[in-house]
Each structure stands twice: as structure tokens, then as C-alpha cells.
Design a protein around this motif. Structure first.
Motif, PDB file in Angstrom:
ATOM      1  N   GLY A  81      36.279  42.577  33.962  1.00 22.09           N
ATOM      2  CA  GLY A  81      35.351  41.767  32.802  1.00 22.09           C
ATOM      3  C   GLY A  81      36.256  41.264  31.726  1.00 22.09           C
ATOM      4  O   GLY A  81      35.801  40.366  30.964  1.00 22.09           O
ATOM      5  N   LYS A  82      37.615  41.539  31.706  1.00 29.19           N
ATOM      6  CA  LYS A  82      38.621  40.826  30.779  1.00 29.19           C
ATOM      7  C   LYS A  82      39.206  39.790  31.399  1.00 29.19           C
ATOM      8  O   LYS A  82      39.799  39.779  32.363  1.00 29.19           O
ATOM      9  CB  LYS A  82      39.497  41.805  30.140  1.00 29.19           C
ATOM     10  CG  LYS A  82      38.634  42.862  29.595  1.00 29.19           C
ATOM     11  CD  LYS A  82      37.876  42.740  28.172  1.00 29.19           C
ATOM     12  CE  LYS A  82      37.196  43.965  27.717  1.00 29.19           C
ATOM     13  NZ  LYS A  82      36.514  43.667  26.538  1.00 29.19           N
ATOM     14  N   VAL A  84      40.051  35.808  32.820  1.00 29.48           N
ATOM     15  CA  VAL A  84      39.890  35.079  34.041  1.00 29.48           C
ATOM     16  C   VAL A  84      39.756  36.022  35.266  1.00 29.48           C
ATOM     17  O   VAL A  84      38.873  36.144  36.100  1.00 29.48           O
ATOM     18  CB  VAL A  84      40.501  33.912  34.105  1.00 29.48           C
ATOM     19  CG1 VAL A  84      39.946  32.977  35.440  1.00 29.48           C
ATOM     20  CG2 VAL A  84      40.481  32.832  32.962  1.00 29.48           C
ATOM     21  N   THR A  87      37.116  38.662  35.087  1.00 33.46           N
ATOM     22  CA  THR A  87      35.771  38.193  35.287  1.00 33.46           C
ATOM     23  C   THR A  87      35.669  37.974  36.815  1.00 33.46           C
ATOM     24  O   THR A  87      34.612  38.243  37.262  1.00 33.46           O
ATOM     25  CB  THR A  87      35.552  36.784  34.318  1.00 33.46           C
ATOM     26  OG1 THR A  87      35.802  37.255  32.865  1.00 33.46           O
ATOM     27  CG2 THR A  87      34.197  36.382  34.533  1.00 33.46           C
ATOM     28  N   ALA A  90      34.693  41.231  38.202  1.00 33.55           N
ATOM     29  CA  ALA A  90      33.732  41.792  37.870  1.00 33.55           C
ATOM     30  C   ALA A  90      32.465  41.273  38.349  1.00 33.55           C
ATOM     31  O   ALA A  90      31.471  41.714  38.814  1.00 33.55           O
ATOM     32  CB  ALA A  90      33.573  42.075  36.470  1.00 33.55           C
ATOM     33  N   THR A  91      32.386  39.872  38.556  1.00 35.19           N
ATOM     34  CA  THR A  91      31.206  39.142  39.055  1.00 35.19           C
ATOM     35  C   THR A  91      31.286  38.603  40.428  1.00 35.19           C
ATOM     36  O   THR A  91      30.221  38.340  41.108  1.00 35.19           O
ATOM     37  CB  THR A  91      31.407  37.502  38.133  1.00 35.19           C
ATOM     38  OG1 THR A  91      32.420  37.066  38.574  1.00 35.19           O
ATOM     39  CG2 THR A  91      31.187  37.801  36.963  1.00 35.19           C
ATOM     40  N   GLN A  95      36.499  31.775  39.893  1.00 34.08           N
ATOM     41  CA  GLN A  95      36.322  31.238  38.673  1.00 34.08           C
ATOM     42  C   GLN A  95      37.157  30.037  38.505  1.00 34.08           C
ATOM     43  O   GLN A  95      38.626  30.141  38.746  1.00 34.08           O
ATOM     44  CB  GLN A  95      37.007  32.144  37.681  1.00 34.08           C
ATOM     45  CG  GLN A  95      36.162  33.517  37.267  1.00 34.08           C
ATOM     46  CD  GLN A  95      34.566  33.386  36.853  1.00 34.08           C
ATOM     47  OE1 GLN A  95      34.549  32.729  35.937  1.00 34.08           O
ATOM     48  NE2 GLN A  95      33.695  33.606  37.641  1.00 34.08           N
ATOM     49  N   HIS A 106      40.143  34.946  27.199  1.00 37.61           N
ATOM     50  CA  HIS A 106      41.398  34.538  28.156  1.00 37.61           C
ATOM     51  C   HIS A 106      42.626  35.163  27.982  1.00 37.61           C
ATOM     52  O   HIS A 106      42.928  35.348  26.468  1.00 37.61           O
ATOM     53  CB  HIS A 106      41.702  32.850  28.089  1.00 37.61           C
ATOM     54  CG  HIS A 106      42.979  32.705  28.866  1.00 37.61           C
ATOM     55  ND1 HIS A 106      44.110  32.204  28.481  1.00 37.61           N
ATOM     56  CD2 HIS A 106      43.208  32.602  30.288  1.00 37.61           C
ATOM     57  CE1 HIS A 106      45.051  32.135  29.272  1.00 37.61           C
ATOM     58  NE2 HIS A 106      44.388  32.150  30.249  1.00 37.61           N
TER      59      HIS A 106
END
Length: 162
Positions: A81-82, A84, A87, A90-91, A95, A106
Motif C-alpha cells: 500500500g506504500k 507505487v 500500491t 495491494a490492489t 500502476q 511516492h
């Protein structure tokens, strides 16, 4: 022994198609994740124009830990979650960041990086293995063609591990 041929392509789609073909040949018959990641990163480093870092972060069950890469020394650990990479992990979504300075949270491992693309690596059972991260010193270096090409390259990497 495998020797990467220079890639000459008229467009990005052709570049990624040729790079995927070379990656398949390079990784064929080898299932070791670290060995494949090292060769994959080296192949991409020499084939992709206008990049200043490319490599892997592997998920250790808690966070992302730097793996084989090409470029300057990198951040070692990244929380899910931290930034790029975190993220994308986590997703579980690629990206594409046109301007890293505009991305909330970032993590600047190399201040020269201006744009970035990160592809999550998920196995056939849906488990997170890590991410493939590529940085560029150019603003807006990556687009949807790069997304499609990088995702296809990562499928070659993942297929080799099976």
C-alpha cells in the motif's frame, strides 16, 4: 547458451513481442525464481529504451523485498500500500505513473526517476509473488501500450516458474 539479439522494432508492440520471445527462450526450462528474475531484469535493461531502473520486489508474506534488478541501488523494503510498488501489490493492478511527483506517497529511491510502471505478479492460485518495477528519467515514458507489453512480459516470467 542464450545470446539476446538486438531488438529492432517499428513500434512498441513489436518491441514487446520480440522481447517476450527472447524472454521465453532465455527462461525456458529454468524454474528458479531468482535465476529467472536476474536474467529477465538484465534482458529488459538492455532492450527497453529510456529507463534508469528495472527489477523485482518479492513479497515475503509481510512486505515487498528487493530482488534482482538493474540500475542504481534500490530501496530494500516496501510496505504493501506504500508508494507505487506497494500500491500495485495491494490492489493487484498495474500502476502506470506518468509523473511520480504527482503520485501520493511516492517513494523516491532514485531522485532521477520521473515516471514508473509497476506490474503485480500473481500466481495461478491468486497468491501475490511480488511486483515488476520499471522507472524512467523521462516524464510520461509509460502508456497503455507499455502496460500491455509489460503485463505480457510478466506472464512469460510467471509461466517459466510453473
Amino acid at each position: 547458451m542464450f545470446a539476446a539479439a538486438p531488438i529492432e522494432a517499428a513500434d512498441k508492440a513489436g518491441l514487446y513481442a520480440e522481447l517476450a520471445m527472447q524472454a521465453r527462450g532465455l527462461l525456458h526450462g529454468e524454474r528458479d525464481r531468482i535465476a529467472n528474475a536476474a536474467n529477465f531484469a538484465a534482458l529488459a535493461w538492455h532492450a527497453l529504451p529510456r529507463i534508469n531502473w528495472c527489477g523485482f520486489y518479492f513479497f515475503d508474506g509481510r512486505e515487498l523485498v528487493v530482488g534482482p534488478f538493474q540500475g542504481k541501488p534500490a530501496c530494500v523494503r516496501i510496505a504493501l500500500g506504500k508508494g507505487v510498488c506497494g500500491t500495485a501489490a495491494a490492489t493487484r493492478e498495474t500502476q502506470v505513473v506518468r509523473d511520480v511527483d504527482a503520485f501520493p506517497g511516492h517513494i523516491a529511491c532514485d531522485g532521477a526517476s520521473r515516471s514508473e510502471i509497476v506490474v503485480p505478479l500473481v500466481d495461478a492460485e491468486g497468491a501475490l509473488l511480488g511486483v515488476w518495477d520499471v522507472d524512467s528519467p523521462d516524464l510520461a515514458r509509460f502508456d497503455d501500450e507499455d502496460r500491455a507489453g509489460m503485463e505480457a512480459l510478466c506472464r512469460v516470467f510467471l509461466d517459466a516458474l510453473r
